[in-house]
Scaffold this motif. Structure first.
Motif, short mmCIF file in Angstrom:
data_model
loop_
_atom_site.label_atom_id
_atom_site.label_comp_id
_atom_site.label_asym_id
_atom_site.label_seq_id
_atom_site.Cartn_x
_atom_site.Cartn_y
_atom_site.Cartn_z
N UNK A 2 -58.05 63.09 -13.21
CA UNK A 2 -59.35 62.26 -12.79
C UNK A 2 -59.21 60.74 -12.97
N UNK A 3 -58.06 60.33 -13.88
CA UNK A 3 -57.75 58.86 -13.89
C UNK A 3 -58.68 58.39 -15.43
N UNK A 4 -58.43 57.12 -15.56
CA UNK A 4 -58.95 56.61 -16.66
C UNK A 4 -59.51 55.21 -16.17
N UNK A 5 -60.85 54.83 -16.64
CA UNK A 5 -61.16 53.57 -16.28
C UNK A 5 -62.02 52.90 -17.67
N UNK A 75 -66.89 61.84 -20.71
CA UNK A 75 -65.83 61.93 -21.71
C UNK A 75 -65.71 60.38 -21.84
N UNK A 76 -66.21 59.88 -23.05
CA UNK A 76 -65.86 58.39 -23.58
C UNK A 76 -64.97 58.67 -24.64
N UNK A 77 -63.96 57.64 -24.68
CA UNK A 77 -63.10 57.44 -25.90
C UNK A 77 -63.08 55.95 -26.13
N UNK A 78 -62.96 55.78 -27.52
CA UNK A 78 -63.07 54.41 -27.74
C UNK A 78 -62.34 54.54 -29.18
N UNK A 79 -61.58 53.29 -29.36
CA UNK A 79 -60.84 52.72 -30.75
C UNK A 79 -61.63 51.58 -31.16
N UNK A 80 -60.77 50.76 -31.93
CA UNK A 80 -61.27 49.57 -32.59
C UNK A 80 -61.65 48.45 -31.61
N UNK A 102 -54.87 59.32 -21.83
CA UNK A 102 -53.82 59.89 -21.07
C UNK A 102 -53.50 61.39 -21.15
N UNK A 103 -53.81 61.93 -22.52
CA UNK A 103 -53.68 63.32 -22.70
C UNK A 103 -54.88 64.00 -22.26
N UNK A 104 -56.17 63.60 -22.32
CA UNK A 104 -57.29 64.23 -21.94
C UNK A 104 -57.46 64.41 -20.50
N UNK A 105 -57.01 63.23 -19.80
CA UNK A 105 -57.35 63.14 -18.25
C UNK A 105 -56.95 64.21 -17.45
N UNK A 106 -55.91 65.07 -17.97
CA UNK A 106 -55.30 66.20 -17.36
C UNK A 106 -56.30 67.26 -17.22
N UNK A 107 -57.30 67.26 -18.02
CA UNK A 107 -58.46 68.47 -18.45
C UNK A 107 -59.58 68.07 -17.87
N UNK A 108 -59.89 66.95 -17.24
CA UNK A 108 -61.21 66.47 -16.68
C UNK A 108 -61.32 66.52 -15.20
N UNK A 110 -63.86 64.52 -14.17
CA UNK A 110 -64.43 63.20 -13.86
C UNK A 110 -63.47 62.26 -14.92
N UNK A 111 -63.33 60.81 -14.27
CA UNK A 111 -62.50 59.94 -14.99
C UNK A 111 -63.03 59.77 -16.38
N UNK A 112 -61.85 59.63 -17.20
CA UNK A 112 -62.12 59.32 -18.62
C UNK A 112 -62.59 57.86 -18.73
N UNK A 113 -63.60 57.66 -19.43
CA UNK A 113 -64.10 56.45 -20.17
C UNK A 113 -63.56 55.80 -20.92
#
Length: 269
Positions: A2-5, A75-80, A102-108, A110-113
């Protein structure tokens, strides 16, 4: 894949505060919010409902258990403080959200945010959405009181009557003026309202403002931000403008531009 944005803080804020009769956070497949920071940072504070994503002994991020990512809408991911999709080699902590995504995008589906600016930027603007709470019971999510959605960051919000009367919400969002467009005001001409530049007066001279009401305010905002239907609908995904208002706005558009620009024959709801 789905990709990452990248996702702006205001986008995550609005995702967290979508609601119907209850907050949409109660829906199992609505939001998966993941914190890719260290355990110490997560325990100090994190965004509400966020869960810490774990790593194996090799430092690779693991897919969260008991979550069907392919069914998750957001699916939203954040760091510092990640600000771009480019990995940095300065520190092993830089780009943690990117490596996790990058690990999670293979399982969704919709794009990972990825939250732009990470937790640091989000917590500056929305400190009231921070918590140390790790586990959320269903009844706690049922009782969660959403904030008004944000149309313009730190300037314009759209909510309902209950939110407008909530003193804590007004304090947290620094609301100092409200515009009430309710059923009692339906006889007021929208065209005369905007000819008097009333919304511009609110934003320029007063500062933060909030427009509230269930059926009429989406139509008001759509006319204020000419042809910004998609933006308002993105901020408030279940908006239902009163059809009478929509027709009046279309007539106003024809009078201003000489022809209809927005197709209102088949609204997307």
């Amino acid at each position: 894949m789905a990709g990452v944005v990248l996702c702006e803080p205001t986008e995550l804020y609005n995702i967290l505060n979508q609601s119907t009769r209850l907050s949409r956070l109660t829906e199992t497949n609505y939001l998966c919010l993941l914190d890719a920071r260290t355990k110490r940072e997560y325990n100090e504070s994190h965004v509400i409902t966020a869960r810490r994503v774990k790593q194996n002994e090799m430092g690779r991020y693991l897919v969260p258990e008991s979550i069907e990512l392919e069914c998750i809408k957001y699916c939203v991911v954040y760091d510092g403080k990640t600000n771009s999709l480019m990995l940095s080699s300065q520190s092993s902590l830089d780009g943690a959200a990117i490596r996790c995504a990058r690990v999670l995008e293979c399982f969704t589906r919709h794009p990972i945010l990825i939250l732009k600016g990470g937790y640091e930027r989000f917590s500056v603007h929305y400190h009231f959405l921070r918590t140390q709470k790790i586990f959320w019971m269903p009844q706690e999510l049922d009782a969660f009181q959403p904030y008004p959605v944000e149309i313009l960051p730190a300037q314009l919000y759209m909510g309902n009557f209950k939110q407008a009367c909530d003193q804590q919400i007004q304090k947290d969002l620094k609301i100092i003026a409200q515009v009430n467009i309710s059923e009692e005001m339906l006889s007021i001409s929208m065209r005369s309202l905007f000819e008097n530049e009333f919304p511009w007066l609110i934003l320029r001279a007063i500062g933060n403002s909030k427009i509230h009401s269930v059926s009429s305010n989406p139509a008001c905002l759509c006319s204020y931000f000419q042809r910004a239907w998609n933006h308002v609908q993105k901020c408030k995904t279940n908006m239902r403008p009163n059809r009478g208002f929509v027709q009046q706005l279309s007539d106003w558009e024809i009078q201003i531009h000489g022809s209809a620009i927005t197709d209102i024959s088949e609204p997307y709801y």
